[in-house]
Structure formats: C-alpha cells, structure tokens
Design a protein around this motif. Structure first.
Motif, PDB file in Angstrom:
ATOM      1  N   THR A   1     119.610 -26.359   7.256  1.00  0.00           N
ATOM      2  CA  THR A   1     118.582 -26.131   8.271  1.00  0.00           C
ATOM      3  C   THR A   1     117.079 -26.384   7.987  1.00  0.00           C
TER       4      THR A   1
ATOM      5  N   LEU B   1     124.413 -22.239  12.182  1.00  0.00           N
ATOM      6  CA  LEU B   1     123.766 -22.359  10.689  1.00  0.00           C
ATOM      7  C   LEU B   1     123.101 -20.805  10.757  1.00  0.00           C
TER       8      LEU B   1
ATOM      9  N   CYS C   1     112.874 -20.334   6.152  1.00  0.00           N
ATOM     10  CA  CYS C   1     114.054 -20.679   5.181  1.00  0.00           C
ATOM     11  C   CYS C   1     113.704 -20.646   3.574  1.00  0.00           C
TER      12      CYS C   1
ATOM     13  N   ARG D   1     119.708 -23.881  19.954  1.00  0.00           N
ATOM     14  CA  ARG D   1     119.275 -23.018  18.823  1.00  0.00           C
ATOM     15  C   ARG D   1     119.410 -21.756  19.022  1.00  0.00           C
TER      16      ARG D   1
ATOM     17  N   TYR E   1     120.112 -20.125  12.555  1.00  0.00           N
ATOM     18  CA  TYR E   1     119.162 -19.835  13.622  1.00  0.00           C
ATOM     19  C   TYR E   1     119.032 -18.855  14.295  1.00  0.00           C
TER      20      TYR E   1
END
Length: 409
Positions: A116, A253, A291, A247, A255
């Motif tokens: 990400t 992932l 992140c 997304r 998101y």
C-alpha cells in the motif's frame, strides 16, 4: 491512346469532386511532444476550430497480453512494469493481486502495508509527472521544475527500497520480497512533513493564475453521462460528478482500514481534473501516515505460506535445502493455478487498472487481458476534441493524463 481516353471518359464524367469547403486536415503527432507518446491525431479544422478528430494508435504495440500467454506467471511480473511505466508498482500489484485471487492466496499483513505504501508513493510520483508535463504543455515551466524536484524525493524512497526508480518489480505473488530498510520510515515522514507546503506552492502558482484558468476552464468538458458511456475511470470520472473509487467500492489490501476521502467535482473540465489531482496528493499523504503507524505494529512476515504457489524468502533459500528445491521447481516449471477465470480491478493513478486471467491449470495463462484506463481515455478524444480550438488540444490531452504504454499494449 485516343481509344483508351474515350473508354475512360464516361468514368470521369460521372465523378463528383468534393467542393473546397475551406477545411484543413492536420496531423497532430505521433512525434508531437504534447501527444505524450506515439499518439497520432488526425484533426479536421475549420480555421482553428476542430470539426472532427480521429485518434490513431498502434505505433508502439508490443503484444504484452500475448507475451503473458507464453510466459510463466512469475516471468510476466517484470513485463507489467512496462504497461504504465510511470506507476510500475501499480501494475505489478494489479497482476499479482489477480493471480492471488485466482489461487486463493492471503498475503501477510506487513506485505499488504508495504505494498500500500509503494502504491501511494507511485500515485504521488505519477501525479507529479502529470502536473509538471501538463503545466509545460500549457506554458508554465516553473511548475514543471518544482514538480520534478519533489518527484525525485519520491523516487529516492522507492530506490532505497528496491534499487530501481522507474521499473520497480517490487511486488511478488504472495507478498513482497523485501522489508523496509532501516531508517526508511523516518525519511518517509520527513518527506510527508515537507510535501504539503510544496503542493501549496504549486497551487499558489496555478490555481488562481488567470492565464491558467483561461486555458483550462470550460475546456474539454465531459458530462457524467459521457464519462460513464465511454468507460472513463479515476479522475476522469470523478471530475464529472461521480464519486467512485475502487479503493472504497471494492477494497483490496488494507484500504478498508484507512481513513481517506475521495475528492470529486462536477464541472468535468480540464480545470476540475487539475484540482482533483492536487486533492488526491493530499489524500496520499494521509494514507501514507496511517500506513507508517500500522507498519510498526505488524509482524515481520512478508510472504504467504503456500509452497505450491509462493517461493520461500531469500534467507530460507540460502539456508534450507528444501526451500531451495521448492524455489527451483516453482521458477523452472512455474506455478499452476487452478482452472478458472478472475477479474481483479484496482485504482491506479490514472483510473481502473484490472487484469482478467483465464487459467486452464497450466504454468501460463490461457488468456490474459489488461483493462487499462488510458485506452478508454484516448478513445474519448473522437468526441471530446470536437468543438475545441487547436490551442486547446494539447491542454485536453494533458488533462486526460494518458500514457501510450497502456494504450498500445
């Protein structure tokens, strides 16, 4: 000779020659710098007004999709870099994500976080290149220099992770091959602290600049209906009033865990698209900060435990005999996903980037198709450019942000 002329005389008498209507045919490209690649536009002009536009593509066709059908799944990963070479990691992940979905592979959390981060850094670098070249097309050179200065910082971060700046090959089927190096997150935060003021500088130069607004406002307007019917996605769709981001709509992932907004506009012109790219870079900063925190909380595992599909880590290959044998078999013979088909959409910097794979259980895909956003955004020129002036053509092409690697696959 006279007999031949007499035979052809009725033919020439029946021909209706077109009247000179004052229109001119202009070939825009494929070597024009504002075409952003090997794009040729055949424009019919009435004075300086475009009355007809026909995009011609295929000047750099490489047969990427057919190459995939003659390569193993692992061999094809570096080739995906060359589809949109401005956002290589986005293409790496779209392909690997499709294979993972086909095989039922669940990647480790840290690998998802790193991926990400790479995708969002790619998004920033792609948007900065768009901003710099678009501004240069319209005549604003200073912004080009500023945007490429910040883009270098982004590429430095990517290079420190994988050693490459353009074609990264950072993603693997089942995860990522490398953890973040020591001190990398500190450098990322240092960049994120500085970057908002850089975006403010770009906007101070452009957003209220009367020349910039005159060149972009009410130019290249796409209605919501036209954007939908032409298959537009990404900023091209959101600028026309539809708040759609893969997304958010089909999260992949991590998101679905992240807090970020989806900027959109309603005017659908070049200026609205420019504003959305500015807003999206600010959202990238928010995502990357989240992140970075999640990364430090995650376990240091990078590859999924599925020996039939995923190679071991480099450390295991170098120290364990069985892992070396497993890696040798997977690389020489290729992985063999189950029979079936899959369509995996992602939100690349330019729009919806998706891979369709049809598997017959062999080491190579039976059929692979790439859904690239630039292909659709190039096709709309036939409708979009009509009614604009020659001087606006470069501005419209720049605002659509196409790349011919995606168009000529």
């Amino acid at each position: 000779m006279s007999q031949a002329v007499n035979k052809l005389k009725p033919f020439f008498e029946n021909l209706e020659f077109e009247k000179n209507d004052g229109k001119m045919i202009l070939n825009f490209g494929p070597q024009h710098p504002s075409a952003h690649g090997q794009l040729k536009l055949v424009l019919e002009l009435d004075g300086e007004l475009v009355t007809k536009a026909m995009p011609e593509i295929g000047f750099m066709h490489r047969g990427v999709e057919k190459m995939a059908e003659n390569m193993t799944y692992q061999e094809f990963i570096p080739v995906t870099d060359r589809v949109d070479y401005i956002a290589a990691s986005a293409n790496n992940y779209a392909f690997c994500g499709a294979v993972e979905k086909l095989c039922g592979i669940k990647t480790p959390r840290r690998a998802q976080i790193i991926t990400t981060m790479l995708l969002e850094l790619n998004r920033i670098s792609s948007h900065l290149l768009f901003l710099g070249t678009h501004a240069l097309d319209v005549g604003a050179m200073t912004v080009f220099l500023y945007a490429f200065r910040e883009r270098e910082y982004v590429l430095d971060l990517i290079e420190k992770y994988c050693g490459a700046r353009l074609t990264h090959s950072t993603i693997r089927i089942g995860g990522v091959p490398l953890d973040l190096p020591d001190g990398w997150t500190e450098e990322l935060i240092k960049f994120l602290d500085k970057f908002p003021s850089d975006i403010d500088d770009y906007e101070a130069l452009l957003t209220e600049n009367r020349i910039w607004k005159m060149r972009l406002e009410e130019v290249g307007t796409i209605s919501k209906e036209s954007a939908l019917s032409n298959g537009c996605s990404g900023v091209m769709l959101r600028a026309s009033g539809l708040q759609y981001d893969i997304r958010k709509e089909e999260p992949y992932l991590i998101y679905d865990e992240l807090d970020f907004d989806v900027p959109y506009a309603t005017k659908g012109d070049c200026y609205a698209r420019y504003k959305l790219y500015m807003d999206e870079m600010r959202e990238c900063i928010k995502i990357l900060r989240q992140c970075e925190k999640l990364y430090h909380e995650s376990e240091p595992k990078l590859l999924a435990d599925m020996p039939e599909f995923v190679s071991p880590s480099k450390e295991q290959i170098m120290t364990q005999n069985y892992s070396l044998m497993q890696h040798f078999v997977l690389i020489t013979q290729g992985i063999r996903p189950p029979k079936g088909e899959v369509y995996f959409p992602t939100e690349s910097p330019k729009g919806e980037l998706a891979f369709y794979i049809n598997s017959h259980g062999e080491a190579s895909p039976y059929r692979l198709k790439i859904r690239t956003p630039s292909f659709y955004h190039c096709a709309i020129y036939e409708e979009l450019l009509v009614g604009s002036y020659v001087a606006d053509v470069a501005a419209i092409i720049g605002s659509t942000n196409i790349i011919l690697g995606e168009v000529d696959r």
